[in-house]
Scaffold this motif. Sequence first.
Motif, mmCIF file in Angstrom:
data_model
loop_
_atom_site.group_PDB
_atom_site.id
_atom_site.type_symbol
_atom_site.label_atom_id
_atom_site.label_comp_id
_atom_site.label_asym_id
_atom_site.label_seq_id
_atom_site.Cartn_x
_atom_site.Cartn_y
_atom_site.Cartn_z
ATOM 1 N N GLU A 183 -13.473 -27.570 -9.443
ATOM 2 C CA GLU A 183 -14.874 -27.659 -9.030
ATOM 3 C C GLU A 183 -15.636 -26.391 -9.378
ATOM 4 N N ASP A 184 -15.506 -25.929 -10.599
ATOM 5 C CA ASP A 184 -16.178 -24.700 -11.013
ATOM 6 C C ASP A 184 -17.552 -25.022 -11.593
ATOM 7 N N PHE A 185 -18.471 -25.413 -10.708
ATOM 8 C CA PHE A 185 -19.803 -25.827 -11.127
ATOM 9 C C PHE A 185 -20.827 -24.756 -10.797
ATOM 10 N N PRO A 186 -21.428 -24.119 -11.791
ATOM 11 C CA PRO A 186 -22.508 -23.179 -11.500
ATOM 12 C C PRO A 186 -23.762 -23.948 -11.089
ATOM 13 N N LEU A 187 -24.556 -23.337 -10.233
ATOM 14 C CA LEU A 187 -25.815 -23.955 -9.822
ATOM 15 C C LEU A 187 -26.915 -23.595 -10.815
ATOM 16 N N PRO A 188 -27.713 -24.568 -11.198
ATOM 17 C CA PRO A 188 -28.834 -24.237 -12.072
ATOM 18 C C PRO A 188 -29.897 -23.458 -11.296
ATOM 19 N N ASN A 189 -30.544 -22.537 -11.966
ATOM 20 C CA ASN A 189 -31.645 -21.782 -11.379
ATOM 21 C C ASN A 189 -32.988 -22.145 -11.990
ATOM 22 N N ASN A 190 -32.964 -22.476 -13.276
ATOM 23 C CA ASN A 190 -34.190 -22.728 -14.035
ATOM 24 C C ASN A 190 -34.024 -23.980 -14.888
ATOM 25 N N PRO A 191 -35.132 -24.587 -15.292
ATOM 26 C CA PRO A 191 -35.042 -25.827 -16.079
ATOM 27 C C PRO A 191 -34.278 -25.697 -17.386
ATOM 28 N N ASP A 192 -34.262 -24.521 -18.001
ATOM 29 C CA ASP A 192 -33.589 -24.371 -19.291
ATOM 30 C C ASP A 192 -32.159 -23.858 -19.191
ATOM 31 N N ASP A 193 -31.592 -23.799 -17.972
ATOM 32 C CA ASP A 193 -30.191 -23.387 -17.830
ATOM 33 C C ASP A 193 -29.292 -24.362 -18.584
ATOM 34 N N ASP A 194 -28.268 -23.821 -19.238
ATOM 35 C CA ASP A 194 -27.342 -24.638 -20.014
ATOM 36 C C ASP A 194 -25.921 -24.146 -19.722
ATOM 37 N N PHE A 195 -25.099 -25.040 -19.191
ATOM 38 C CA PHE A 195 -23.728 -24.682 -18.835
ATOM 39 C C PHE A 195 -22.760 -25.585 -19.584
ATOM 40 N N ASP A 196 -21.562 -25.060 -19.888
ATOM 41 C CA ASP A 196 -20.543 -25.837 -20.603
ATOM 42 C C ASP A 196 -20.148 -27.101 -19.850
ATOM 43 N N VAL A 197 -20.191 -27.076 -18.516
ATOM 44 C CA VAL A 197 -19.746 -28.222 -17.722
ATOM 45 C C VAL A 197 -20.788 -29.334 -17.643
ATOM 46 N N THR A 198 -22.021 -29.055 -18.052
ATOM 47 C CA THR A 198 -23.097 -30.048 -17.936
ATOM 48 C C THR A 198 -22.945 -31.129 -18.995
ATOM 49 N N LEU A 199 -22.905 -32.380 -18.548
ATOM 50 C CA LEU A 199 -22.863 -33.516 -19.472
ATOM 51 C C LEU A 199 -24.269 -34.001 -19.782
ATOM 52 N N VAL A 200 -25.103 -34.153 -18.740
ATOM 53 C CA VAL A 200 -26.480 -34.613 -18.904
ATOM 54 C C VAL A 200 -27.338 -33.860 -17.891
ATOM 55 N N ASP A 201 -28.462 -33.340 -18.339
ATOM 56 C CA ASP A 201 -29.372 -32.621 -17.448
ATOM 57 C C ASP A 201 -30.777 -33.192 -17.609
ATOM 58 N N GLN A 202 -31.630 -32.820 -16.695
ATOM 59 C CA GLN A 202 -33.034 -33.223 -16.724
ATOM 60 C C GLN A 202 -33.209 -34.745 -16.707
ATOM 61 N N ILE A 203 -32.362 -35.423 -15.913
ATOM 62 C CA ILE A 203 -32.531 -36.864 -15.718
ATOM 63 C C ILE A 203 -33.720 -37.009 -14.766
ATOM 64 N N ALA A 204 -34.793 -37.554 -15.252
ATOM 65 C CA ALA A 204 -36.056 -37.558 -14.519
ATOM 66 C C ALA A 204 -35.994 -38.378 -13.233
ATOM 67 N N ASP A 205 -36.567 -37.816 -12.184
ATOM 68 C CA ASP A 205 -36.795 -38.559 -10.950
ATOM 69 C C ASP A 205 -38.022 -39.428 -11.204
ATOM 70 N N ARG A 206 -37.925 -40.691 -10.857
ATOM 71 C CA ARG A 206 -39.021 -41.619 -11.136
ATOM 72 C C ARG A 206 -40.130 -41.559 -10.105
ATOM 73 N N ASN A 207 -39.911 -40.861 -8.969
ATOM 74 C CA ASN A 207 -40.934 -40.691 -7.949
ATOM 75 C C ASN A 207 -41.574 -42.026 -7.566
ATOM 76 N N VAL A 208 -40.732 -42.948 -7.122
ATOM 77 C CA VAL A 208 -41.201 -44.285 -6.751
ATOM 78 C C VAL A 208 -40.946 -44.535 -5.273
ATOM 79 N N ASN A 209 -41.955 -44.384 -4.471
ATOM 80 C CA ASN A 209 -41.817 -44.633 -3.043
ATOM 81 C C ASN A 209 -41.803 -46.130 -2.776
ATOM 82 N N GLY A 210 -40.749 -46.579 -2.105
ATOM 83 C CA GLY A 210 -40.658 -47.972 -1.704
ATOM 84 C C GLY A 210 -40.184 -48.920 -2.788
ATOM 85 N N ALA A 211 -40.141 -48.497 -4.027
ATOM 86 C CA ALA A 211 -39.713 -49.375 -5.114
ATOM 87 C C ALA A 211 -38.225 -49.156 -5.387
ATOM 88 N N ASP A 212 -37.748 -49.741 -6.462
ATOM 89 C CA ASP A 212 -36.345 -49.622 -6.835
ATOM 90 C C ASP A 212 -36.002 -48.173 -7.142
#
Length: 173
Positions: free
Chosen positions: A83-112
């Motif tokens: 479980e050697d996961f570094p925490l991101p601090n900034n949007p452009d952080d890039d770590f070897d363990v990251t498979l996918v980053d910046q998966i957008a939150d859809r900001n949908v209240n009450g919807a799917d």
Amino acid sequence: MRSHALILLSALTFGAVPVAEAHITQTFPGTRTESQKQGPCGLTDSVRGPEQVFEPGETITVEWTETVEHPGHYRIAFDIDGEDFPLPNNPDDDFDVTLVDQIADRNVNGADRTYSQEITFPDVECENCTLQLIQIMTTNIPYNSFYFQCADISLRAGGGGGGGPDAGAGGGG
């Protein structure tokens, strides 16, 4: 006297309602614990759950539901030995363990609020692998608020195929 009884009844009724902890619920692969607030896997010193077996290099679809709306994005990371996961601090952080980053939150209240993201495991065998999903609140940079879910994974040649015969649900999910 009657008003005291009503106050007591209200306190007992509403005081017994459990506080919802979940902000994300990973549904596949199954997670180790339902706890989410302490990194790297939701609960400090959490115990590995039942393993879920996949093939090295296999592509799967990670699935989760956002249960509490927050501005931000998601990250999926994979560690081949623990479980050697570094925490991101900034949007452009890039770590070897990251498979996918910046998966957008859809900001949908009450919807799917269900999400899915295809990932490909590394082409290695490992018995103590961990897949991590993080919900990252982006109200502040550097980031300072996260919710975590982890799945305990083994990658074995000939032992995978969507969770394999040893796939488990983990400690919650």
